[in-house]
Design a protein around this motif. Sequence first.
Motif, PDB file in Angstrom:
ATOM      1  N   THR A  41      12.382  31.775  13.776  1.00 31.40           N
ATOM      2  CA  THR A  41      12.844  30.482  13.286  1.00 31.40           C
ATOM      3  C   THR A  41      13.576  29.765  14.417  1.00 31.40           C
ATOM      4  O   THR A  41      14.510  30.323  15.000  1.00 31.40           O
ATOM      5  CB  THR A  41      13.800  30.662  12.086  1.00 31.40           C
ATOM      6  OG1 THR A  41      13.108  31.424  11.097  1.00 31.40           O
ATOM      7  CG2 THR A  41      14.205  29.325  11.506  1.00 31.40           C
ATOM      8  N   ARG A  42      13.126  28.577  14.725  1.00 31.75           N
ATOM      9  CA  ARG A  42      13.699  27.865  15.869  1.00 31.75           C
ATOM     10  C   ARG A  42      14.883  27.001  15.441  1.00 31.75           C
ATOM     11  O   ARG A  42      14.699  25.920  14.926  1.00 31.75           O
ATOM     12  CB  ARG A  42      12.623  27.031  16.549  1.00 31.75           C
ATOM     13  CG  ARG A  42      11.757  27.930  17.366  1.00 31.75           C
ATOM     14  CD  ARG A  42      10.503  27.319  17.887  1.00 31.75           C
ATOM     15  NE  ARG A  42       9.900  28.253  18.830  1.00 31.75           N
ATOM     16  CZ  ARG A  42       9.292  29.384  18.479  1.00 31.75           C
ATOM     17  NH1 ARG A  42       9.168  29.700  17.209  1.00 31.75           N
ATOM     18  NH2 ARG A  42       8.817  30.204  19.384  1.00 31.75           N
ATOM     19  N   ASP A  48      23.428  31.102  14.572  1.00 29.57           N
ATOM     20  CA  ASP A  48      21.974  30.929  14.418  1.00 29.57           C
ATOM     21  C   ASP A  48      21.321  30.622  15.760  1.00 29.57           C
ATOM     22  O   ASP A  48      20.262  31.145  16.100  1.00 29.57           O
ATOM     23  CB  ASP A  48      21.665  29.789  13.437  1.00 29.57           C
ATOM     24  CG  ASP A  48      21.818  30.239  11.994  1.00 29.57           C
ATOM     25  OD1 ASP A  48      21.920  31.472  11.788  1.00 29.57           O
ATOM     26  OD2 ASP A  48      21.846  29.379  11.105  1.00 29.57           O
ATOM     27  N   PHE A  49      21.977  29.739  16.521  1.00 29.52           N
ATOM     28  CA  PHE A  49      21.411  29.327  17.801  1.00 29.52           C
ATOM     29  C   PHE A  49      21.376  30.503  18.784  1.00 29.52           C
ATOM     30  O   PHE A  49      20.406  30.691  19.515  1.00 29.52           O
ATOM     31  CB  PHE A  49      22.221  28.157  18.386  1.00 29.52           C
ATOM     32  CG  PHE A  49      21.543  27.493  19.541  1.00 29.52           C
ATOM     33  CD1 PHE A  49      20.282  26.914  19.383  1.00 29.52           C
ATOM     34  CD2 PHE A  49      22.130  27.461  20.793  1.00 29.52           C
ATOM     35  CE1 PHE A  49      19.632  26.311  20.459  1.00 29.52           C
ATOM     36  CE2 PHE A  49      21.486  26.856  21.872  1.00 29.52           C
ATOM     37  CZ  PHE A  49      20.237  26.278  21.691  1.00 29.52           C
ATOM     38  N   GLU A  50      22.436  31.320  18.736  1.00 29.93           N
ATOM     39  CA  GLU A  50      22.474  32.494  19.601  1.00 29.93           C
ATOM     40  C   GLU A  50      21.353  33.463  19.221  1.00 29.93           C
ATOM     41  O   GLU A  50      20.647  33.997  20.086  1.00 29.93           O
ATOM     42  CB  GLU A  50      23.834  33.190  19.485  1.00 29.93           C
ATOM     43  CG  GLU A  50      23.959  34.354  20.448  1.00 29.93           C
ATOM     44  CD  GLU A  50      25.025  35.359  20.046  1.00 29.93           C
ATOM     45  OE1 GLU A  50      25.532  35.285  18.903  1.00 29.93           O
ATOM     46  OE2 GLU A  50      25.335  36.230  20.867  1.00 29.93           O
ATOM     47  N   ASP A  51      21.180  33.657  17.914  1.00 26.36           N
ATOM     48  CA  ASP A  51      20.102  34.541  17.453  1.00 26.36           C
ATOM     49  C   ASP A  51      18.757  34.055  17.954  1.00 26.36           C
ATOM     50  O   ASP A  51      17.937  34.824  18.439  1.00 26.36           O
ATOM     51  CB  ASP A  51      20.068  34.565  15.915  1.00 26.36           C
ATOM     52  CG  ASP A  51      21.033  35.608  15.361  1.00 26.36           C
ATOM     53  OD1 ASP A  51      21.657  36.295  16.178  1.00 26.36           O
ATOM     54  OD2 ASP A  51      21.136  35.712  14.126  1.00 26.36           O
ATOM     55  N   TYR A  52      18.529  32.759  17.807  1.00 28.71           N
ATOM     56  CA  TYR A  52      17.242  32.179  18.212  1.00 28.71           C
ATOM     57  C   TYR A  52      17.021  32.317  19.711  1.00 28.71           C
ATOM     58  O   TYR A  52      15.934  32.666  20.173  1.00 28.71           O
ATOM     59  CB  TYR A  52      17.188  30.715  17.765  1.00 28.71           C
ATOM     60  CG  TYR A  52      16.211  29.873  18.547  1.00 28.71           C
ATOM     61  CD1 TYR A  52      14.879  30.251  18.683  1.00 28.71           C
ATOM     62  CD2 TYR A  52      16.626  28.687  19.156  1.00 28.71           C
ATOM     63  CE1 TYR A  52      13.990  29.483  19.411  1.00 28.71           C
ATOM     64  CE2 TYR A  52      15.746  27.915  19.888  1.00 28.71           C
ATOM     65  CZ  TYR A  52      14.424  28.323  20.015  1.00 28.71           C
ATOM     66  OH  TYR A  52      13.553  27.580  20.735  1.00 28.71           O
ATOM     67  N   LEU A  53      18.076  32.111  20.483  1.00 31.86           N
ATOM     68  CA  LEU A  53      17.923  32.147  21.938  1.00 31.86           C
ATOM     69  C   LEU A  53      17.777  33.559  22.488  1.00 31.86           C
ATOM     70  O   LEU A  53      16.944  33.814  23.351  1.00 31.86           O
ATOM     71  CB  LEU A  53      19.127  31.497  22.615  1.00 31.86           C
ATOM     72  CG  LEU A  53      19.088  30.003  22.893  1.00 31.86           C
ATOM     73  CD1 LEU A  53      20.278  29.638  23.757  1.00 31.86           C
ATOM     74  CD2 LEU A  53      17.802  29.582  23.592  1.00 31.86           C
ATOM     75  N   PHE A  54      18.603  34.469  21.971  1.00 30.28           N
ATOM     76  CA  PHE A  54      18.747  35.749  22.667  1.00 30.28           C
ATOM     77  C   PHE A  54      18.294  36.976  21.887  1.00 30.28           C
ATOM     78  O   PHE A  54      17.947  37.984  22.491  1.00 30.28           O
ATOM     79  CB  PHE A  54      20.215  35.962  23.086  1.00 30.28           C
ATOM     80  CG  PHE A  54      20.743  34.892  23.976  1.00 30.28           C
ATOM     81  CD1 PHE A  54      20.222  34.716  25.251  1.00 30.28           C
ATOM     82  CD2 PHE A  54      21.754  34.042  23.548  1.00 30.28           C
ATOM     83  CE1 PHE A  54      20.707  33.717  26.075  1.00 30.28           C
ATOM     84  CE2 PHE A  54      22.244  33.049  24.366  1.00 30.28           C
ATOM     85  CZ  PHE A  54      21.711  32.882  25.636  1.00 30.28           C
ATOM     86  N   MET A  55      18.373  36.929  20.560  1.00 27.57           N
ATOM     87  CA  MET A  55      18.190  38.165  19.808  1.00 27.57           C
ATOM     88  C   MET A  55      16.718  38.384  19.466  1.00 27.57           C
ATOM     89  O   MET A  55      16.090  37.574  18.799  1.00 27.57           O
ATOM     90  CB  MET A  55      19.040  38.157  18.535  1.00 27.57           C
ATOM     91  CG  MET A  55      20.518  37.876  18.804  1.00 27.57           C
ATOM     92  SD  MET A  55      21.199  38.868  20.141  1.00 27.57           S
ATOM     93  CE  MET A  55      21.589  40.355  19.254  1.00 27.57           C
ATOM     94  N   ARG A  56      16.152  39.501  19.935  1.00 24.16           N
ATOM     95  CA  ARG A  56      14.762  39.825  19.655  1.00 24.16           C
ATOM     96  C   ARG A  56      14.662  41.245  19.127  1.00 24.16           C
ATOM     97  O   ARG A  56      15.475  42.112  19.491  1.00 24.16           O
ATOM     98  CB  ARG A  56      13.915  39.711  20.929  1.00 24.16           C
ATOM     99  CG  ARG A  56      13.804  38.290  21.478  1.00 24.16           C
ATOM    100  CD  ARG A  56      12.993  37.398  20.558  1.00 24.16           C
ATOM    101  NE  ARG A  56      12.888  36.051  21.086  1.00 24.16           N
ATOM    102  CZ  ARG A  56      13.731  35.050  20.816  1.00 24.16           C
ATOM    103  NH1 ARG A  56      14.772  35.272  20.023  1.00 24.16           N
ATOM    104  NH2 ARG A  56      13.548  33.860  21.331  1.00 24.16           N
ATOM    105  N   LEU A 108       3.526  30.727   9.488  1.00 24.11           N
ATOM    106  CA  LEU A 108       4.927  31.125   9.668  1.00 24.11           C
ATOM    107  C   LEU A 108       5.147  32.603   9.371  1.00 24.11           C
ATOM    108  O   LEU A 108       6.172  33.169   9.742  1.00 24.11           O
ATOM    109  CB  LEU A 108       5.825  30.276   8.764  1.00 24.11           C
ATOM    110  CG  LEU A 108       5.799  28.770   9.054  1.00 24.11           C
ATOM    111  CD1 LEU A 108       6.629  28.012   8.036  1.00 24.11           C
ATOM    112  CD2 LEU A 108       6.313  28.485  10.463  1.00 24.11           C
ATOM    113  N   THR A 109       4.176  33.221   8.659  1.00 26.85           N
ATOM    114  CA  THR A 109       4.293  34.645   8.338  1.00 26.85           C
ATOM    115  C   THR A 109       2.919  35.296   8.530  1.00 26.85           C
ATOM    116  O   THR A 109       1.907  34.609   8.480  1.00 26.85           O
ATOM    117  CB  THR A 109       4.740  34.862   6.871  1.00 26.85           C
ATOM    118  OG1 THR A 109       3.873  34.096   6.035  1.00 26.85           O
ATOM    119  CG2 THR A 109       6.168  34.445   6.654  1.00 26.85           C
ATOM    120  N   PRO A 110       2.886  36.607   8.722  1.00 28.69           N
ATOM    121  CA  PRO A 110       1.581  37.270   8.845  1.00 28.69           C
ATOM    122  C   PRO A 110       0.799  37.163   7.537  1.00 28.69           C
ATOM    123  O   PRO A 110       1.403  37.137   6.461  1.00 28.69           O
ATOM    124  CB  PRO A 110       1.955  38.731   9.118  1.00 28.69           C
ATOM    125  CG  PRO A 110       3.377  38.724   9.519  1.00 28.69           C
ATOM    126  CD  PRO A 110       3.997  37.551   8.856  1.00 28.69           C
TER     127      PRO A 110
END
Lengths: 187, 108
Positions: B27-28, B37-45, B86-88
């Motif tokens: 989710t962007r 949320d922004f940190e999750d989107y940028l860095f968390m994988r 957006l989903t498999p």
Amino acid sequence: MSSVTVLQGAGFDGAIEIRDAGLLGMITLRGDLASPTLNAAVKTATGTAPPEMGQIVHADAQSCAWMSPDELMIFAPYAQADEITAQITGDLADHHALAVNVSDARAVFDLSGNAIRDVLSKGTPVDLSPDALGLNVVRRTRLGQVAVAFWFTSETTARLVCFRSVGAYMLTWLSTAADPAAQVDYH
Amino acid sequence: MLHLTCPNCGQMVDETDLHAGGQAHITRHGAGASDADFEDYLFMRKNPKGVHFERWRHVYGCGKWFHAARCTTTLQVFGTYSAQTLTPPKPLITKIKKLRPEWEGFEK
């Protein structure tokens, strides 16, 4: 100034014959390939309906290759490329589509000989067995380190297209791979 | 060697014909999002040992993006599917569950 190909007639004779295909008209057409208007424009320009996915179709002096889900490449005599581009642009004036004459942005090689599949296999991950890659199937992939498209027009002839900027490199690469002392005799 | 079938051009292609696009279905979060949320989107994988959903681009071929589901340890490919989702797809998830009963299921 008159137009020249990047190879300027250079070629190589080894395991296969590598030839400069000479000046060739090439038109990239992007748009909705399902659109009847686009299909009609292609038919007017080439004399044939656009190819099925992954194929190239030939009609007289023209050919039409499927390049991606929204892209065709039309091959025509060099001198007619501008005229055909203008005609397609006119036919698709009201559509979200784009035709560009890219004749001078590509290098085209004609390959002939029995060892084409062996030579190309040295630099591409594509399965080149005749069962996997039949005639007139356009395969876009990499050869050595550059993007290419190639297709077999018969069991012993093939045509290869790459960007003009890497045309000289491609000739060197192909010449090395086709060294008579380095034959594979696999395919 | 990893081989994926590009759903856009139907060709079975080698990993070297492709460009990896990282984890799929992210989710962007952009302007107006919370810092977390922004940190999750940028860095968390995710970095799972097992089933993973990824984006790939057929860069040396048709140039189009697509999604792939594969196992990160065995390189078993469960399937490839359109980038425009957006989903498999459900049938793919069912297939993976059958092949890997211990898999916890798809989570965003």
